[in-house]
Every structure is written in structure tokens, then in C-alpha cells.
Design a protein around this motif. Structure first.
Motif, PDB file in Angstrom:
ATOM      1  N   ALA A   1       9.316   2.063  -6.809  1.00 25.65           N
ATOM      2  CA  ALA A   1       8.702   1.664  -5.546  1.00 25.65           C
ATOM      3  C   ALA A   1       9.410   0.440  -4.984  1.00 25.65           C
ATOM      4  O   ALA A   1       9.694   0.374  -3.788  1.00 25.65           O
ATOM      5  CB  ALA A   1       7.214   1.369  -5.755  1.00 25.65           C
ATOM      6  N   LEU A   2       9.733  -0.518  -5.832  1.00 25.14           N
ATOM      7  CA  LEU A   2      10.409  -1.733  -5.385  1.00 25.14           C
ATOM      8  C   LEU A   2      11.796  -1.436  -4.836  1.00 25.14           C
ATOM      9  O   LEU A   2      12.270  -2.111  -3.928  1.00 25.14           O
ATOM     10  CB  LEU A   2      10.491  -2.736  -6.535  1.00 25.14           C
ATOM     11  CG  LEU A   2      10.995  -4.135  -6.202  1.00 25.14           C
ATOM     12  CD1 LEU A   2      10.164  -4.768  -5.100  1.00 25.14           C
ATOM     13  CD2 LEU A   2      10.980  -5.001  -7.444  1.00 25.14           C
ATOM     14  N   ALA A   3      12.436  -0.410  -5.352  1.00 25.71           N
ATOM     15  CA  ALA A   3      13.760  -0.029  -4.871  1.00 25.71           C
ATOM     16  C   ALA A   3      13.708   0.569  -3.465  1.00 25.71           C
ATOM     17  O   ALA A   3      14.718   0.633  -2.787  1.00 25.71           O
ATOM     18  CB  ALA A   3      14.403   0.969  -5.838  1.00 25.71           C
ATOM     19  N   HIS A   4      12.534   0.992  -3.029  1.00 26.25           N
ATOM     20  CA  HIS A   4      12.375   1.560  -1.690  1.00 26.25           C
ATOM     21  C   HIS A   4      12.432   0.431  -0.666  1.00 26.25           C
ATOM     22  O   HIS A   4      11.853  -0.643  -0.868  1.00 26.25           O
ATOM     23  CB  HIS A   4      11.038   2.292  -1.596  1.00 26.25           C
ATOM     24  CG  HIS A   4      10.896   3.081  -0.358  1.00 26.25           C
ATOM     25  ND1 HIS A   4      10.471   2.533   0.826  1.00 26.25           N
ATOM     26  CD2 HIS A   4      11.139   4.380  -0.098  1.00 26.25           C
ATOM     27  CE1 HIS A   4      10.449   3.453   1.754  1.00 26.25           C
ATOM     28  NE2 HIS A   4      10.850   4.589   1.217  1.00 26.25           N
ATOM     29  N   ALA A   5      13.111   0.658   0.431  1.00 26.22           N
ATOM     30  CA  ALA A   5      13.329  -0.380   1.446  1.00 26.22           C
ATOM     31  C   ALA A   5      12.035  -0.931   2.040  1.00 26.22           C
ATOM     32  O   ALA A   5      12.001  -2.070   2.464  1.00 26.22           O
ATOM     33  CB  ALA A   5      14.219   0.166   2.555  1.00 26.22           C
ATOM     34  N   GLY A   6      10.972  -0.159   2.059  1.00 24.39           N
ATOM     35  CA  GLY A   6       9.739  -0.613   2.696  1.00 24.39           C
ATOM     36  C   GLY A   6       8.799  -1.372   1.793  1.00 24.39           C
ATOM     37  O   GLY A   6       7.724  -1.786   2.215  1.00 24.39           O
TER      38      GLY A   6
ATOM     39  N   LYS B   1      -4.456   7.740  -6.904  1.00 28.55           N
ATOM     40  CA  LYS B   1      -4.741   9.177  -6.950  1.00 28.55           C
ATOM     41  C   LYS B   1      -3.477  10.003  -7.132  1.00 28.55           C
ATOM     42  O   LYS B   1      -3.431  10.896  -7.964  1.00 28.55           O
ATOM     43  CB  LYS B   1      -5.455   9.635  -5.677  1.00 28.55           C
ATOM     44  CG  LYS B   1      -6.905   9.365  -5.649  1.00 28.55           C
ATOM     45  CD  LYS B   1      -7.508   9.936  -4.374  1.00 28.55           C
ATOM     46  CE  LYS B   1      -8.978   9.685  -4.299  1.00 28.55           C
ATOM     47  NZ  LYS B   1      -9.543  10.202  -3.041  1.00 28.55           N
ATOM     48  N   VAL B   2      -2.443   9.717  -6.325  1.00 32.69           N
ATOM     49  CA  VAL B   2      -1.255  10.565  -6.376  1.00 32.69           C
ATOM     50  C   VAL B   2      -0.418  10.310  -7.626  1.00 32.69           C
ATOM     51  O   VAL B   2       0.308  11.202  -8.067  1.00 32.69           O
ATOM     52  CB  VAL B   2      -0.380  10.456  -5.106  1.00 32.69           C
ATOM     53  CG1 VAL B   2      -1.162  10.864  -3.881  1.00 32.69           C
ATOM     54  CG2 VAL B   2       0.226   9.092  -4.924  1.00 32.69           C
TER      55      VAL B   2
ATOM     56  N   ASP C   1       7.018   9.372  -3.936  1.00 29.59           N
ATOM     57  CA  ASP C   1       7.288   9.454  -2.498  1.00 29.59           C
ATOM     58  C   ASP C   1       5.982   9.442  -1.700  1.00 29.59           C
ATOM     59  O   ASP C   1       5.872   8.747  -0.687  1.00 29.59           O
ATOM     60  CB  ASP C   1       8.092  10.708  -2.155  1.00 29.59           C
ATOM     61  CG  ASP C   1       9.528  10.647  -2.645  1.00 29.59           C
ATOM     62  OD1 ASP C   1      10.005   9.544  -2.992  1.00 29.59           O
ATOM     63  OD2 ASP C   1      10.166  11.715  -2.682  1.00 29.59           O
ATOM     64  N   ARG C   2       5.008  10.180  -2.161  1.00 33.11           N
ATOM     65  CA  ARG C   2       3.711  10.219  -1.473  1.00 33.11           C
ATOM     66  C   ARG C   2       3.033   8.858  -1.499  1.00 33.11           C
ATOM     67  O   ARG C   2       2.427   8.440  -0.518  1.00 33.11           O
ATOM     68  CB  ARG C   2       2.803  11.279  -2.088  1.00 33.11           C
ATOM     69  CG  ARG C   2       3.250  12.703  -1.756  1.00 33.11           C
ATOM     70  CD  ARG C   2       2.340  13.753  -2.347  1.00 33.11           C
ATOM     71  NE  ARG C   2       0.995  13.615  -1.798  1.00 33.11           N
ATOM     72  CZ  ARG C   2      -0.103  13.987  -2.446  1.00 33.11           C
ATOM     73  NH1 ARG C   2      -0.021  14.514  -3.648  1.00 33.11           N
ATOM     74  NH2 ARG C   2      -1.279  13.829  -1.901  1.00 33.11           N
ATOM     75  N   ALA C   3       3.134   8.158  -2.623  1.00 32.28           N
ATOM     76  CA  ALA C   3       2.510   6.834  -2.741  1.00 32.28           C
ATOM     77  C   ALA C   3       3.203   5.813  -1.847  1.00 32.28           C
ATOM     78  O   ALA C   3       2.551   5.016  -1.180  1.00 32.28           O
ATOM     79  CB  ALA C   3       2.539   6.371  -4.196  1.00 32.28           C
ATOM     80  N   VAL C   4       4.525   5.846  -1.831  1.00 36.53           N
ATOM     81  CA  VAL C   4       5.289   4.848  -1.062  1.00 36.53           C
ATOM     82  C   VAL C   4       5.238   5.131   0.433  1.00 36.53           C
ATOM     83  O   VAL C   4       5.098   4.210   1.238  1.00 36.53           O
ATOM     84  CB  VAL C   4       6.751   4.792  -1.552  1.00 36.53           C
ATOM     85  CG1 VAL C   4       7.606   3.959  -0.626  1.00 36.53           C
ATOM     86  CG2 VAL C   4       6.815   4.239  -2.971  1.00 36.53           C
ATOM     87  N   LEU C   5       5.320   6.373   0.822  1.00 33.32           N
ATOM     88  CA  LEU C   5       5.419   6.713   2.240  1.00 33.32           C
ATOM     89  C   LEU C   5       4.074   6.800   2.948  1.00 33.32           C
ATOM     90  O   LEU C   5       4.022   6.922   4.162  1.00 33.32           O
ATOM     91  CB  LEU C   5       6.198   8.016   2.412  1.00 33.32           C
ATOM     92  CG  LEU C   5       7.643   7.951   1.901  1.00 33.32           C
ATOM     93  CD1 LEU C   5       8.303   9.317   2.010  1.00 33.32           C
ATOM     94  CD2 LEU C   5       8.443   6.897   2.635  1.00 33.32           C
ATOM     95  N   PHE C   6       2.986   6.724   2.216  1.00 33.08           N
ATOM     96  CA  PHE C   6       1.646   6.782   2.805  1.00 33.08           C
ATOM     97  C   PHE C   6       1.472   5.608   3.765  1.00 33.08           C
ATOM     98  O   PHE C   6       1.586   4.462   3.381  1.00 33.08           O
ATOM     99  CB  PHE C   6       0.584   6.731   1.707  1.00 33.08           C
ATOM    100  CG  PHE C   6      -0.824   6.819   2.214  1.00 33.08           C
ATOM    101  CD1 PHE C   6      -1.335   8.024   2.639  1.00 33.08           C
ATOM    102  CD2 PHE C   6      -1.634   5.702   2.245  1.00 33.08           C
ATOM    103  CE1 PHE C   6      -2.641   8.123   3.092  1.00 33.08           C
ATOM    104  CE2 PHE C   6      -2.938   5.783   2.694  1.00 33.08           C
ATOM    105  CZ  PHE C   6      -3.439   6.997   3.115  1.00 33.08           C
ATOM    106  N   GLY C   7       1.268   5.889   5.020  1.00 29.02           N
ATOM    107  CA  GLY C   7       1.086   4.847   6.014  1.00 29.02           C
ATOM    108  C   GLY C   7       2.382   4.391   6.657  1.00 29.02           C
ATOM    109  O   GLY C   7       2.373   3.589   7.563  1.00 29.02           O
ATOM    110  N   GLY C   8       3.522   4.885   6.190  1.00 26.07           N
ATOM    111  CA  GLY C   8       4.801   4.559   6.810  1.00 26.07           C
ATOM    112  C   GLY C   8       5.467   3.301   6.302  1.00 26.07           C
ATOM    113  O   GLY C   8       6.668   3.235   6.192  1.00 26.07           O
ATOM    114  N   HIS C   9       4.740   2.272   5.993  1.00 23.87           N
ATOM    115  CA  HIS C   9       5.273   1.035   5.416  1.00 23.87           C
ATOM    116  C   HIS C   9       4.235   0.611   4.397  1.00 23.87           C
ATOM    117  O   HIS C   9       3.059   0.518   4.698  1.00 23.87           O
ATOM    118  CB  HIS C   9       5.484  -0.052   6.471  1.00 23.87           C
ATOM    119  CG  HIS C   9       4.282  -0.295   7.318  1.00 23.87           C
ATOM    120  ND1 HIS C   9       3.235  -1.102   6.929  1.00 23.87           N
ATOM    121  CD2 HIS C   9       3.930   0.193   8.522  1.00 23.87           C
ATOM    122  CE1 HIS C   9       2.302  -1.113   7.857  1.00 23.87           C
ATOM    123  NE2 HIS C   9       2.711  -0.323   8.849  1.00 23.87           N
TER     124      HIS C   9
END
Length: 82
Positions: A59-64, A39-40, A17-25
Motif C-alpha cells: 500500500a505504501l508503494a502506491h502513489a496515493g 473487509k477486502v 487494489d480494492r483497498a487502496v483504490l477505494f475512494g480514489g485517494h
């Protein structure tokens, strides 16, 4: 019937979650984004809580996250493992 999605270790999920959500997109276009993801995710990868394939798939399954972003993440994480 749909395939079962494995339940991730809570620590691995938090790192993803931290890796994917960093920066919002996130498509890991900037070096700072790739470094943050490495790092995370490093501790959970080293600890065997998740592997690179699972991290990239989640990560690919995440919409962003696009296919290009997932490839960049894989490349970045595999470089870290060498």
C-alpha cells in the motif's frame, strides 16, 4: 541492482487494489475507508496469501498512500487480527 519485488498471489493483489483504490485517494482517514480495507483484505490475510507487513508495504508503494495512511492501515488491520 535493485531488490526483487515478490510476486503477489493474484487474489491478494486484487484485494490490495480494492483497498487502496477505494475512494480514489486513500489514507484511510474515514471509518468507512478503514472498514472497507479490513473487509477486502480479511480473507487473504486469514488465508495466508499475504501478511500485514506485506499489505502495508505494498500500500505504501502506491502513489496515493502516505506514510500516515500506511500507519492507519496497519493499525486497522492489526486491530482486526486480535
Amino acid at each position: 541492482m535493485y531488490p526483487q519485488v515478490p510476486v503477489l498471489d493474484p487474489e491478494a493483489q486484487k484485494a490490495l487494489d480494492r483497498a487502496v483504490l477505494f475512494g480514489g485517494h486513500n489514507n484511510w482517514t474515514g471509518s468507512h475507508e478503514r472498514e472497507h480495507a479490513r473487509k477486502v483484505l480479511d480473507a487473504v490475510l486469514r488465508g495466508g496469501l499475504i501478511d500485514v507487513d506485506t499489505a502495508v508495504g505494498c500500500a505504501l508503494a502506491h502513489a496515493g498512500v502516505s506514510e500516515v495512511g500506511a500507519k492507519k492501515l496497519r493499525s486497522s488491520l492489526e486491530r482486526k487480527r486480535r
